[in-house]
Design a protein around this motif. Structure first.
Motif, PDB file in Angstrom:
ATOM      1  N   ASN A  53      83.727  53.241  41.567  1.00  0.00           N
ATOM      2  CA  ASN A  53      83.546  54.330  42.518  1.00  0.00           C
ATOM      3  C   ASN A  53      84.372  54.108  43.785  1.00  0.00           C
ATOM      4  OD1 ASN A  53      81.749  55.700  40.842  1.00  0.00           O
ATOM      5  ND2 ASN A  53      79.957  54.671  41.701  1.00  0.00           N
ATOM      6  N   LEU A  54      84.530  52.856  44.177  1.00  0.00           N
ATOM      7  CA  LEU A  54      85.363  52.558  45.346  1.00  0.00           C
ATOM      8  C   LEU A  54      86.827  52.900  45.087  1.00  0.00           C
ATOM      9  CD1 LEU A  54      84.018  49.216  46.878  1.00  0.00           C
ATOM     10  CD2 LEU A  54      83.565  51.569  47.572  1.00  0.00           C
TER      11      LEU A  54
ATOM     12  N   LYS B 256      90.175  64.387  54.714  1.00  0.00           N
ATOM     13  CA  LYS B 256      90.189  63.314  53.733  1.00  0.00           C
ATOM     14  C   LYS B 256      89.453  62.078  54.221  1.00  0.00           C
ATOM     15  CE  LYS B 256      92.290  65.727  50.716  1.00  0.00           C
ATOM     16  NZ  LYS B 256      91.522  66.199  49.531  1.00  0.00           N
ATOM     17  N   PHE B 257      89.429  61.848  55.536  1.00  0.00           N
ATOM     18  CA  PHE B 257      88.626  60.751  56.076  1.00  0.00           C
ATOM     19  C   PHE B 257      87.147  60.979  55.755  1.00  0.00           C
ATOM     20  CE2 PHE B 257      85.997  59.119  59.564  1.00  0.00           C
ATOM     21  CZ  PHE B 257      86.284  57.761  59.487  1.00  0.00           C
TER      22      PHE B 257
ATOM     23  N   TYR C 140      84.974  58.555  52.957  1.00  0.00           N
ATOM     24  CA  TYR C 140      83.798  57.748  53.292  1.00  0.00           C
ATOM     25  C   TYR C 140      82.503  58.412  52.844  1.00  0.00           C
ATOM     26  CZ  TYR C 140      86.622  54.229  55.400  1.00  0.00           C
ATOM     27  OH  TYR C 140      87.529  53.216  55.563  1.00  0.00           O
ATOM     28  N   ASP C 141      82.539  59.687  52.565  1.00  0.00           N
ATOM     29  CA  ASP C 141      81.411  60.312  51.873  1.00  0.00           C
ATOM     30  C   ASP C 141      81.256  59.675  50.489  1.00  0.00           C
ATOM     31  OD1 ASP C 141      79.398  61.979  50.968  1.00  0.00           O
ATOM     32  OD2 ASP C 141      80.741  63.652  50.529  1.00  0.00           O
ATOM     33  N   ARG C 142      82.375  59.512  49.795  1.00  0.00           N
ATOM     34  CA  ARG C 142      82.346  58.861  48.476  1.00  0.00           C
ATOM     35  C   ARG C 142      81.900  57.397  48.598  1.00  0.00           C
ATOM     36  NH1 ARG C 142      85.645  61.261  44.287  1.00  0.00           N
ATOM     37  NH2 ARG C 142      86.550  63.238  44.958  1.00  0.00           N
ATOM     38  N   HIS C 143      82.431  56.708  49.610  1.00  0.00           N
ATOM     39  CA  HIS C 143      82.112  55.292  49.796  1.00  0.00           C
ATOM     40  C   HIS C 143      80.614  55.097  50.026  1.00  0.00           C
ATOM     41  CE1 HIS C 143      81.883  51.291  51.458  1.00  0.00           C
ATOM     42  NE2 HIS C 143      83.185  51.095  51.326  1.00  0.00           N
ATOM     43  N   PHE C 144      80.063  55.856  50.967  1.00  0.00           N
ATOM     44  CA  PHE C 144      78.652  55.678  51.292  1.00  0.00           C
ATOM     45  C   PHE C 144      77.749  56.143  50.156  1.00  0.00           C
ATOM     46  CE2 PHE C 144      80.178  56.090  55.873  1.00  0.00           C
ATOM     47  CZ  PHE C 144      80.218  54.712  56.042  1.00  0.00           C
TER      48      PHE C 144
ATOM     49  N   ARG D 199      68.192  59.991  40.624  1.00  0.00           N
ATOM     50  CA  ARG D 199      69.041  61.082  41.103  1.00  0.00           C
ATOM     51  C   ARG D 199      69.384  60.817  42.561  1.00  0.00           C
ATOM     52  NH1 ARG D 199      68.773  61.548  36.529  1.00  0.00           N
ATOM     53  NH2 ARG D 199      68.437  63.381  35.198  1.00  0.00           N
ATOM     54  N   PRO D 200      70.594  61.105  42.972  1.00  0.00           N
ATOM     55  CA  PRO D 200      70.958  60.889  44.379  1.00  0.00           C
ATOM     56  C   PRO D 200      70.218  61.860  45.289  1.00  0.00           C
ATOM     57  CG  PRO D 200      72.734  62.032  43.219  1.00  0.00           C
ATOM     58  CD  PRO D 200      71.722  61.634  42.172  1.00  0.00           C
ATOM     59  N   ASP D 201      69.741  61.346  46.403  1.00  0.00           N
ATOM     60  CA  ASP D 201      69.079  62.166  47.419  1.00  0.00           C
ATOM     61  C   ASP D 201      69.810  61.910  48.730  1.00  0.00           C
ATOM     62  OD1 ASP D 201      67.399  63.731  48.885  1.00  0.00           O
ATOM     63  OD2 ASP D 201      65.742  62.272  48.942  1.00  0.00           O
ATOM     64  N   LEU D 202      70.901  62.629  48.920  1.00  0.00           N
ATOM     65  CA  LEU D 202      71.811  62.348  50.027  1.00  0.00           C
ATOM     66  C   LEU D 202      71.840  63.501  51.019  1.00  0.00           C
ATOM     67  CD1 LEU D 202      74.840  61.019  47.934  1.00  0.00           C
ATOM     68  CD2 LEU D 202      73.059  59.661  49.038  1.00  0.00           C
TER      69      LEU D 202
END
Length: 322
Positions: free
Chosen positions: A114-115, A187-188, A192-196, A255-258
């Motif tokens: 994922n990173l 894109k920033f 970091y949305d993907r990272h977190f 399930r993700p709860d973001l």
């Protein structure tokens, strides 16, 4: 985990100028000169820092992947050791704990994958930075040529030609800078949305596995015995298997709860500039804010226009002032 003590807490991780000059880096270790090092030296000045960050992330991702694979190997070794003890209870529990440990390793490997997605998004910013550098250099070059020519020959007819060229260079650079700030901000946030999100997924799934691992430990009777006593047979095999099934079910049901990260990416055209619909909405909003202020004097009108531009098209304002 205990909270960080004030002595260890820092309000910024930005490198200090003096410390950066030493070139030792965070790790302080020696680095071999490789083709990647050469590519870094050849990067445009604007993209060098992000190039270095992306390169460091590549090493970090490799470490996470290696740690995941090592964890799987450790889990297998744990199971082998438990069997070799000759203790049925230790053998059974260590084997089941090994299964959970191996899954912890798999989660680390998934985190590394994922990173890679996050790192790919950062590359889009770096590539845009690289493409903007020539327009900056061209603008600076023409400006320097005009200054030198005015010093040597103030009456030279070439000055007017260079000034026209400077106007074109500034216009080209203005577009490039707007594209850069649009890409950088969006894109920033995406990167970091993907990272977190990946960090939260790994953490929550590893918590699930760790909790079930602690349940397994409670199946092992560790009451001391005196010489000659025989421990009772292990009778919790079915419970141990059920704990593994519970862990599998919990992972499958996760399930993700973001909290959503807002974005205006849909307002960006393929040319990295605001879309026509977004520009029309911005224009109508600016007109709505400006009209009431027109009746109250020019100073308030100017203030309102600046405020509405900041509110409705902050990225284009940033590009203009960059």
């Amino acid at each position: 985990m205990a909270p960080l003590s004030p002595a260890n807490r820092s309000l910024s991780v930005r490198s200090k100028k003096d410390g950066a000059a030493g070139g030792s880096g965070a790790g302080g270790g020696k680095h071999r000169f490789t083709m990647a090092t050469l590519r870094g030296m050849q990067q445009p000045e604007l993209s060098k820092r992000l190039f270095k960050l992306i390169k460091m992330e590549n090493h970090s991702i490799g470490a996470h992947d290696a740690a995941g694979r090592e964890r799987v190997g450790i889990a297998s070794q744990l199971s082998d050791w438990g069997e070799a003890t000759g203790d049925d209870a230790v053998s059974e529990v260590s084997d089941k704990v090994g299964v959970l440990m191996a899954e912890l390793g798999e989660q680390e490997t998934t985190f590394a994958e994922n990173l890679e997605d996050y790192r790919a998004v950062l590359k889009q910013i770096r590539n845009t930075e690289s493409s903007v550098q020539p327009s900056r250099d061209n603008k600076s070059k023409v400006t320097d040529e005009i200054a030198k020519l005015k010093y040597k020959d103030p009456q030279s007819p070439k000055i007017a030609q260079l000034e026209q060229e400077l106007v074109r260079a500034e216009a080209e650079n203005l577009v490039a800078e707007a594209q850069l700030t649009n890409v950088t901000r969006q894109k920033f946030k995406e990167a970091y949305d993907r990272h977190f999100a990946a960090t939260i997924e790994r953490a929550e799934k590893q918590i699930i596995l760790a909790r079930h691992g602690r349940r397994l430990l409670n199946l092992l009777d560790d009451k001391p015995v005196i010489p000659g006593d025989v421990r009772p047979a292990f009778e919790h095999g079915n419970q141990a298997r059920q704990i593994l099934n519970d862990a599998e079910d919990d992972l499958r049901d996760w399930r993700p709860d973001l909290e959503p990260v807002s974005t205006s990416a849909n307002a960006l055209d393929a040319n990295l500039m605001p879309s026509a619909s977004h520009r029309s909405e911005t224009a109508s909003t600016a007109q709505t804010y400006t009209q009431p202020q027109t009746q109250q004097g020019s100073s308030m009108q100017d203030y309102s226009v600046a405020g509405s531009a900041h509110t409705t098209s902050g990225e284009r304002e940033t590009a203009t002032t960059a």
